[in-house]
Design a protein around this motif. Sequence first.
Motif, PDB file in Angstrom:
ATOM      1  N   GLU A 195       1.305   9.292  -6.219  1.00  0.00           N
ATOM      2  CA  GLU A 195       1.821  10.670  -6.129  1.00  0.00           C
ATOM      3  C   GLU A 195       2.582  11.055  -7.402  1.00  0.00           C
ATOM      4  OE1 GLU A 195       4.271  10.955  -2.630  1.00  0.00           O
ATOM      5  OE2 GLU A 195       2.596  10.436  -1.304  1.00  0.00           O
TER       6      GLU A 195
ATOM      7  N   ASP B 149       0.810   4.039  -2.953  1.00  0.00           N
ATOM      8  CA  ASP B 149       0.530   5.446  -2.633  1.00  0.00           C
ATOM      9  C   ASP B 149       1.632   6.343  -3.205  1.00  0.00           C
ATOM     10  OD1 ASP B 149      -1.721   4.657  -1.303  1.00  0.00           O
ATOM     11  OD2 ASP B 149      -0.879   4.876   0.709  1.00  0.00           O
TER      12      ASP B 149
ATOM     13  N   GLN C  68       0.834  -1.210   0.000  1.00  0.00           N
ATOM     14  CA  GLN C  68       0.000   0.000   0.000  1.00  0.00           C
ATOM     15  C   GLN C  68       0.865   1.256   0.000  1.00  0.00           C
ATOM     16  OE1 GLN C  68      -3.362  -0.188  -0.564  1.00  0.00           O
ATOM     17  NE2 GLN C  68      -2.972   1.979  -0.995  1.00  0.00           N
TER      18      GLN C  68
END
Length: 179
Positions: A110, A106, A102
């Motif tokens: 970005e 993430d 995760q």
Amino acid sequence: MNFSIYEQSQKNEIIALYLATFSASESKQEGEQVARLVTDFLAEPFPSTDLYVFVATDEQRIVGAIVLSRLLFAHAKEVFLLSPVAVATDWQGQGIGQKLIQFGCDKLAEQNVSLVMTYGDINFYGKVGFSVVSEEIIQAPHNLSYPKGWLTKPVLDDEILPITGKPSCLKPLDNPTLW
Ligand SMILES: CC(C)(COP(=O)(O)OP(=O)(O)OC[C@H]1O[C@@H](n2cnc3c(N)ncnc32)[C@H](O)[C@@H]1OP(=O)(O)O)[C@@H](O)C(=O)NCCC(=O)NCCS
């Protein structure tokens, strides 16, 4: 537990982690093959916008690692492949693998990455939002010996839109026997 992007000084420790983990879970031969793959990845130019390696560390010891490398389609948003993934045998089953994946997804979101693919067991990857995808929707770089293991996770938006054409992958994965 600390999650971060890897540092070059951690190369040997990461390779040793993959060797030990896959030797224990699969076989010595599989451990050596995965360690070779990771060695090849870590020999790629660094830093790179085509390759990310993230690690989980506990008191300076690397206990988990993931590699995310670009799948380049002619006409598609940014797509990465998650492979391979390892959590040290004595640290498995404590949620580290899921949290590290995760964390990596993430970080890629970005960077405007929209989809992460992987090739593995849905029983594990389903826990972190991956679902099985047909090759009619998204193709793999080589013929898949286990098509049910072709998995996708949208990381920017919720949709999985079909992608036209076959992607290319980085050189370390450009080997039909790995697929
Ligand atoms: C697979 C692996 C990365 C999971 O990391 P982890 O930190 O142990 O996993 P987590 O603790 O985050 O998640 C554990 C859950 O995943 C499941 N799981 C773990 N490994 C699994 C596997 N190989 N196949 C199916 N499910 C698996 C567990 O049953 C557990 O489910 P539960 O919470 O319902 O009991 C780790 O076990 C590992 O490195 N295994 C050896 C190498 C490997 O198989 N890598 C993946 C290649 S596809």
